[in-house]
Design an enzyme around this catalytic site. Sequence first.
Site, mmCIF file in Angstrom:
data_model
loop_
_atom_site.group_PDB
_atom_site.id
_atom_site.type_symbol
_atom_site.label_atom_id
_atom_site.label_comp_id
_atom_site.label_asym_id
_atom_site.label_seq_id
_atom_site.Cartn_x
_atom_site.Cartn_y
_atom_site.Cartn_z
ATOM 1 N N TYR A 199 -11.758 -0.766 -0.251
ATOM 2 C CA TYR A 199 -11.614 -0.303 1.138
ATOM 3 C C TYR A 199 -10.258 0.251 1.548
ATOM 4 O O TYR A 199 -10.188 1.158 2.641
ATOM 5 C CB TYR A 199 -12.043 -1.207 1.890
ATOM 6 C CG TYR A 199 -11.080 -2.456 2.426
ATOM 7 C CD1 TYR A 199 -10.519 -2.186 3.655
ATOM 8 C CD2 TYR A 199 -10.353 -3.340 1.627
ATOM 9 C CE1 TYR A 199 -9.427 -3.142 4.577
ATOM 10 C CE2 TYR A 199 -9.273 -4.008 2.370
ATOM 11 C CZ TYR A 199 -8.761 -4.034 3.513
ATOM 12 O OH TYR A 199 -7.823 -4.764 3.823
ATOM 13 N N ARG A 200 -9.246 0.109 0.645
ATOM 14 C CA ARG A 200 -7.938 0.952 0.969
ATOM 15 C C ARG A 200 -7.172 0.510 -0.368
ATOM 16 O O ARG A 200 -7.414 -0.382 -1.034
ATOM 17 C CB ARG A 200 -7.189 0.164 2.173
ATOM 18 C CG ARG A 200 -6.827 -1.273 1.973
ATOM 19 C CD ARG A 200 -6.447 -1.981 3.250
ATOM 20 N NE ARG A 200 -5.366 -1.570 4.081
ATOM 21 C CZ ARG A 200 -4.846 -2.378 5.007
ATOM 22 N NH1 ARG A 200 -5.119 -3.456 5.139
ATOM 23 N NH2 ARG A 200 -3.708 -1.969 5.594
ATOM 24 N N TYR A 252 0.924 -1.353 -0.129
ATOM 25 C CA TYR A 252 0.005 0.036 -0.091
ATOM 26 C C TYR A 252 0.874 1.108 -0.078
ATOM 27 O O TYR A 252 0.516 2.453 -0.013
ATOM 28 C CB TYR A 252 -1.120 0.083 1.373
ATOM 29 C CG TYR A 252 -2.062 -1.087 1.241
ATOM 30 C CD1 TYR A 252 -3.166 -1.018 0.241
ATOM 31 C CD2 TYR A 252 -1.852 -2.302 1.883
ATOM 32 C CE1 TYR A 252 -4.026 -1.968 0.165
ATOM 33 C CE2 TYR A 252 -2.692 -3.385 1.901
ATOM 34 C CZ TYR A 252 -3.776 -3.207 1.076
ATOM 35 O OH TYR A 252 -4.887 -4.150 0.993
#
Length: 520
Positions: free
Chosen positions: A464-465, A91
């Site tokens: 969601y992310r 991420y």
Amino acid sequence: MAEPQFPPSVDAASAAQAIKAFEAALGADAVFFDDLDRDAYRDKFAIDDTKHIPLGAIAPGGAEEVQAAVRIANDYKIPLWPISRGKNLGYGASAPQLSGSVVLDLSRMRKIEIDEENGVALLEPGVGFYDLYDYLQANKIKLWMSVPGNSWGSVVGNALDRGVGYTTYGDHAAQIHGLEVVLPDGELVRTGMGAMEGSPNWNIHPYGFGPGWDQMFCQSNFGVVTKMGLWMMPEPESVYGLDMEFPEENDLEWVVDLLAKFRREKLVQQAPSIGSWLRGAAVLTTRSEWQDDKGPLTDATVAAIRERFNIGWWSANIRFYGYEGVNAAAAKTVKDAFNGRKLQSIKETAWRQGEPLEKSAWVGVPITFPLQNANWHGGRGGHVGYSPALPANGRRALDQFKRTKALYDEYGLDYHGSFALGERHITNVNQVLFDKDNPDMMGRVDGFFRALVADAWKQGYGEYRTHLDYMDLVASTFDFNDYALLRLNEKVKNALDPNGVIAPGKSGIWPARLAGERKQ
């Protein structure tokens, strides 16, 4: 080595003055601005190594030093990028959204306070999952953690990014109860009952008086969290497990419908995970062990992998926690519902209080072995996560799988997907595995990811992310009423942070001063 990059409106002279101010406030040993430091804080899994390069990093030792750092950032309009431990691999890890930002590394802040009676931990952001586990074990505290698949990171950071785990407390953001936060002007606030001086209810009562702010600091850039209250699970009397293998791709539909019913009824209280065969194979082996050519994995290869590990096309893992009699009854009800269905195999597991714990996330033990999947292709391996949420419905899940797998096939990448069932939704977690030393493969990853997001958007599904590279893209899919939510987020951002010094661009939220940096 990475050359210094400066954020907009900051020149080398201003940056040098800011660095001196950081040294004076934090000490020279907590300030890192040489070439090696810049490299250390970059994203090791980056798709494009030229992006997200920090100017340097600072490491405050407590909330007062965070306040001092934020005030200095305002004086020189230097953007700060807060990280807890920088292990959010897939991420963006420790890298900033905006190149030239200074990484605000909170990993030195590692205080732990435990209220065993009420099952609450009060943690600073530098506390890792292994730190907390060791603390609980050393002090014989009868509380269990919930851990993610990669437990290398921060407990606080994972919860703030809405990370998930495997126990009944696996929705980590939902366990947040009370924060201490440094606002963008340097002021220190406590949320909920913590706003009352000396309140014993700070991390126990879920609300305070007036608006609730705990979730406002999740995936946002409205402040820097310096303490978090987190609810933990009392050690259960027993854990009962069902591990099931299903032979066909289309089995996903009926399995989801059955488990979704049990989740809504709260018979199953954790998030069962349904994963494809590659989830295990990519951790335990490398691609070259199975197939020499770089083309799509053949049916024969898939069959060989499944035979060796005795796994289905899909595997489902369910756990029951609590009193032994209750667990046995719940497990029997679920098992009976699967009787007569087409199962490849079913394995039952059991743990009772006083027995040694298995080394698994199911019982709150930190793990890192899932990171081995980054080595699937060899070379400098990496991955990026693509995880849209959709209704807990079998037909929708199967359709999502088929569309997503078709895109994996189109872009010549190996399908690696799983489905985790919430109470009313499913998170479809997909790993995009790649080899950074394979230019042809890397040239396909960005287009593939954008195709995945566009496909989900057409269905009304949002992630969601997401990775730094795609925060603006994902924010652009939340388009109701001409992006009213994004405009609300940026109104709050500009009110709290007019200089735009805290994590500009986080979750697609840009301050007015740096709005031109938004990626269209």
